[in-house]
Design a protein around this motif. Structure first.
Motif, PDB file in Angstrom:
ATOM      1  N   PHE A  74       0.877  -1.168   0.000  1.00 30.18           N
ATOM      2  CA  PHE A  74       0.000   0.000   0.000  1.00 30.18           C
ATOM      3  C   PHE A  74       0.916   1.221   0.000  1.00 30.18           C
ATOM      4  CE2 PHE A  74      -3.614  -2.153   2.653  1.00 30.18           C
ATOM      5  CZ  PHE A  74      -3.899  -2.992   1.597  1.00 30.18           C
ATOM      6  N   VAL A  75       0.691   2.146  -0.923  1.00 23.47           N
ATOM      7  CA  VAL A  75       1.450   3.386  -0.984  1.00 23.47           C
ATOM      8  C   VAL A  75       0.501   4.519  -0.619  1.00 23.47           C
ATOM      9  CG1 VAL A  75       2.808   4.935  -2.447  1.00 23.47           C
ATOM     10  CG2 VAL A  75       2.956   2.452  -2.784  1.00 23.47           C
ATOM     11  N   VAL A  76       0.868   5.292   0.397  1.00 28.71           N
ATOM     12  CA  VAL A  76       0.025   6.395   0.859  1.00 28.71           C
ATOM     13  C   VAL A  76       0.805   7.687   0.663  1.00 28.71           C
ATOM     14  CG1 VAL A  76      -1.283   7.350   2.792  1.00 28.71           C
ATOM     15  CG2 VAL A  76      -1.003   4.861   2.583  1.00 28.71           C
ATOM     16  N   THR A  77       0.267   8.559  -0.204  1.00 30.73           N
ATOM     17  CA  THR A  77       0.935   9.828  -0.499  1.00 30.73           C
ATOM     18  C   THR A  77      -0.093  10.946  -0.604  1.00 30.73           C
ATOM     19  OG1 THR A  77       0.760   9.650  -2.916  1.00 30.73           O
ATOM     20  CG2 THR A  77       2.719   8.666  -1.889  1.00 30.73           C
ATOM     21  N   GLU A  78       0.403  12.151  -0.625  1.00 28.00           N
ATOM     22  CA  GLU A  78      -0.394  13.297  -1.035  1.00 28.00           C
ATOM     23  C   GLU A  78      -0.517  13.214  -2.560  1.00 28.00           C
ATOM     24  OE1 GLU A  78      -1.778  15.802   0.828  1.00 28.00           O
ATOM     25  OE2 GLU A  78      -1.165  14.670   2.605  1.00 28.00           O
ATOM     26  N   PRO A  79      -1.510  13.874  -3.144  1.00 32.73           N
ATOM     27  CA  PRO A  79      -1.549  13.904  -4.613  1.00 32.73           C
ATOM     28  C   PRO A  79      -0.321  14.640  -5.158  1.00 32.73           C
ATOM     29  CG  PRO A  79      -3.633  14.642  -3.682  1.00 32.73           C
ATOM     30  CD  PRO A  79      -2.660  14.528  -2.542  1.00 32.73           C
ATOM     31  N   ASP A  95       5.268   8.260 -10.090  1.00 36.67           N
ATOM     32  CA  ASP A  95       5.083   8.243  -8.645  1.00 36.67           C
ATOM     33  C   ASP A  95       5.532   6.898  -8.082  1.00 36.67           C
ATOM     34  OD1 ASP A  95       2.109   6.692  -8.187  1.00 36.67           O
ATOM     35  OD2 ASP A  95       2.576   7.449 -10.173  1.00 36.67           O
ATOM     36  N   TRP A  96       5.651   6.834  -6.768  1.00 41.75           N
ATOM     37  CA  TRP A  96       6.118   5.611  -6.113  1.00 41.75           C
ATOM     38  C   TRP A  96       5.241   4.415  -6.447  1.00 41.75           C
ATOM     39  CZ3 TRP A  96       6.816   7.913  -0.537  1.00 41.75           C
ATOM     40  CH2 TRP A  96       7.971   8.697  -0.504  1.00 41.75           C
ATOM     41  N   ALA A  97       3.927   4.611  -6.424  1.00 40.01           N
ATOM     42  CA  ALA A  97       3.019   3.483  -6.673  1.00 40.01           C
ATOM     43  C   ALA A  97       3.193   2.940  -8.089  1.00 40.01           C
ATOM     44  CB  ALA A  97       1.576   3.899  -6.430  1.00 40.01           C
ATOM     45  N   VAL A 121      -0.280  -3.601  -5.798  1.00 37.38           N
ATOM     46  CA  VAL A 121       0.067  -2.309  -5.205  1.00 37.38           C
ATOM     47  C   VAL A 121      -1.178  -1.430  -5.224  1.00 37.38           C
ATOM     48  CG1 VAL A 121       1.482  -0.227  -5.427  1.00 37.38           C
ATOM     49  CG2 VAL A 121       2.462  -2.458  -5.997  1.00 37.38           C
ATOM     50  N   LEU A 122      -1.556  -0.929  -4.057  1.00 32.25           N
ATOM     51  CA  LEU A 122      -2.685  -0.017  -3.919  1.00 32.25           C
ATOM     52  C   LEU A 122      -2.143   1.364  -3.578  1.00 32.25           C
ATOM     53  CD1 LEU A 122      -5.803   0.388  -3.660  1.00 32.25           C
ATOM     54  CD2 LEU A 122      -5.513  -0.093  -1.222  1.00 32.25           C
ATOM     55  N   HIS A 123      -2.538   2.380  -4.346  1.00 35.20           N
ATOM     56  CA  HIS A 123      -2.112   3.751  -4.086  1.00 35.20           C
ATOM     57  C   HIS A 123      -3.299   4.518  -3.525  1.00 35.20           C
ATOM     58  CE1 HIS A 123      -0.290   7.738  -5.811  1.00 35.20           C
ATOM     59  NE2 HIS A 123      -0.211   7.664  -4.493  1.00 35.20           N
ATOM     60  N   VAL A 124      -3.151   5.036  -2.310  1.00 31.49           N
ATOM     61  CA  VAL A 124      -4.191   5.783  -1.625  1.00 31.49           C
ATOM     62  C   VAL A 124      -3.661   7.182  -1.331  1.00 31.49           C
ATOM     63  CG1 VAL A 124      -5.633   5.858   0.441  1.00 31.49           C
ATOM     64  CG2 VAL A 124      -5.010   3.661  -0.550  1.00 31.49           C
ATOM     65  N   TYR A 125      -4.518   8.179  -1.551  1.00 30.26           N
ATOM     66  CA  TYR A 125      -4.130   9.547  -1.204  1.00 30.26           C
ATOM     67  C   TYR A 125      -4.434   9.795   0.263  1.00 30.26           C
ATOM     68  CZ  TYR A 125      -3.576  10.444  -6.173  1.00 30.26           C
ATOM     69  OH  TYR A 125      -3.169  10.402  -7.469  1.00 30.26           O
ATOM     70  N   ALA A 126      -3.442  10.275   0.998  1.00 32.50           N
ATOM     71  CA  ALA A 126      -3.565  10.518   2.439  1.00 32.50           C
ATOM     72  C   ALA A 126      -4.749  11.439   2.731  1.00 32.50           C
ATOM     73  CB  ALA A 126      -2.285  11.133   2.977  1.00 32.50           C
ATOM     74  N   GLY A 127      -5.469  11.107   3.777  1.00 34.94           N
ATOM     75  CA  GLY A 127      -6.559  11.962   4.223  1.00 34.94           C
ATOM     76  C   GLY A 127      -7.813  11.877   3.373  1.00 34.94           C
ATOM     77  N   GLY A 142     -10.378   9.094   0.649  1.00 35.43           N
ATOM     78  CA  GLY A 142     -10.676   7.737   0.237  1.00 35.43           C
ATOM     79  C   GLY A 142     -10.326   7.521  -1.224  1.00 35.43           C
ATOM     80  N   PHE A 143      -9.633   8.492  -1.829  1.00 34.60           N
ATOM     81  CA  PHE A 143      -9.333   8.423  -3.254  1.00 34.60           C
ATOM     82  C   PHE A 143      -8.133   7.524  -3.526  1.00 34.60           C
ATOM     83  CE2 PHE A 143     -11.295  12.704  -2.907  1.00 34.60           C
ATOM     84  CZ  PHE A 143     -12.455  12.414  -3.591  1.00 34.60           C
ATOM     85  N   LEU A 144      -8.238   6.801  -4.617  1.00 36.81           N
ATOM     86  CA  LEU A 144      -7.140   5.941  -5.066  1.00 36.81           C
ATOM     87  C   LEU A 144      -6.388   6.645  -6.174  1.00 36.81           C
ATOM     88  CD1 LEU A 144      -9.050   2.557  -5.236  1.00 36.81           C
ATOM     89  CD2 LEU A 144      -7.698   3.461  -3.349  1.00 36.81           C
ATOM     90  N   GLY A 145      -5.059   6.414  -6.216  1.00 35.42           N
ATOM     91  CA  GLY A 145      -4.221   7.015  -7.257  1.00 35.42           C
ATOM     92  C   GLY A 145      -3.906   6.038  -8.337  1.00 35.42           C
TER      93      GLY A 145
END
Length: 160
Positions: free
Chosen positions: A121-126, A136-138, A149-155, A157-160
């Motif tokens: 799981f990769v959690v980043t800001e957009p 990007d990392w993801a 690999v799941l990319h989630v934007y911090a804060g 519920g959006f996926l990248g």
């Protein structure tokens, strides 16, 4: 049956809401989380400026040009983000451990997968520029790791 091993790469401390969203992905399953927080990751100045401009953050874009907008975490800040992230995950009842890593975060993920991580799981800001051009990392992780690999934007519920 062995626990599912998930590595969480995050560029900032996970909030309680972020942790809850991540845990819900495999709700009811036996999962062990290993959080990694990179310290002193170098960012591209042009990408940072364009990211801020794309979000209409004019002051932040100017600060980035002036060198005042350094979002990199030093070792101490990364350790604080790690402790908060592990606490947020364990607060949901999940099993979680973690490490601060230096250097290339994708290389750290490769080691995690070699050690048995089943998912990442990769959690980043957009990051508009990196996300758009799949730099990007993801995206890099998806291209090289061979695990989901799941990319989630911090804060959010959006996926990248």
């Amino acid at each position: 049956m062995a626990a599912l091993s998930i590595t969480v790469l995050t560029e900032e401390a996970l909030s309680d809401a972020d942790a809850q969203r991540l845990v819900q992905v495999h709700e009811g399953e036996d999962v062990a989380y290993h959080v990694i927080v990179p310290a002193d990751v170098k960012r591209n100045l042009l990408a940072d400026v364009l990211d801020h401009l794309s979000l209409f953050e004019l002051r932040e874009a100017l600060d980035a040009v002036r060198g005042k907008d350094d979002d990199r975490l030093d070792k101490a800040e990364a350790a604080e983000a790690l402790a908060a992230s592990v606490a947020a995950l364990t607060g949901t009842g999940a099993e979680a451990t973690g490490d601060v890593v230096e250097g290339d975060p994708i290389a750290a993920l490769r080691l995690e997968v070699a050690d048995g991580a089943d998912e990442v799981f990769v959690v980043t800001e957009p990051h508009a520029v990196e996300d758009t051009f799949h730099a990007d990392w993801a995206s890099k992780a998806r291209d090289t790791l061979g695990v989901p690999v799941l990319h989630v934007y911090a804060g959010t519920g959006f996926l990248g």
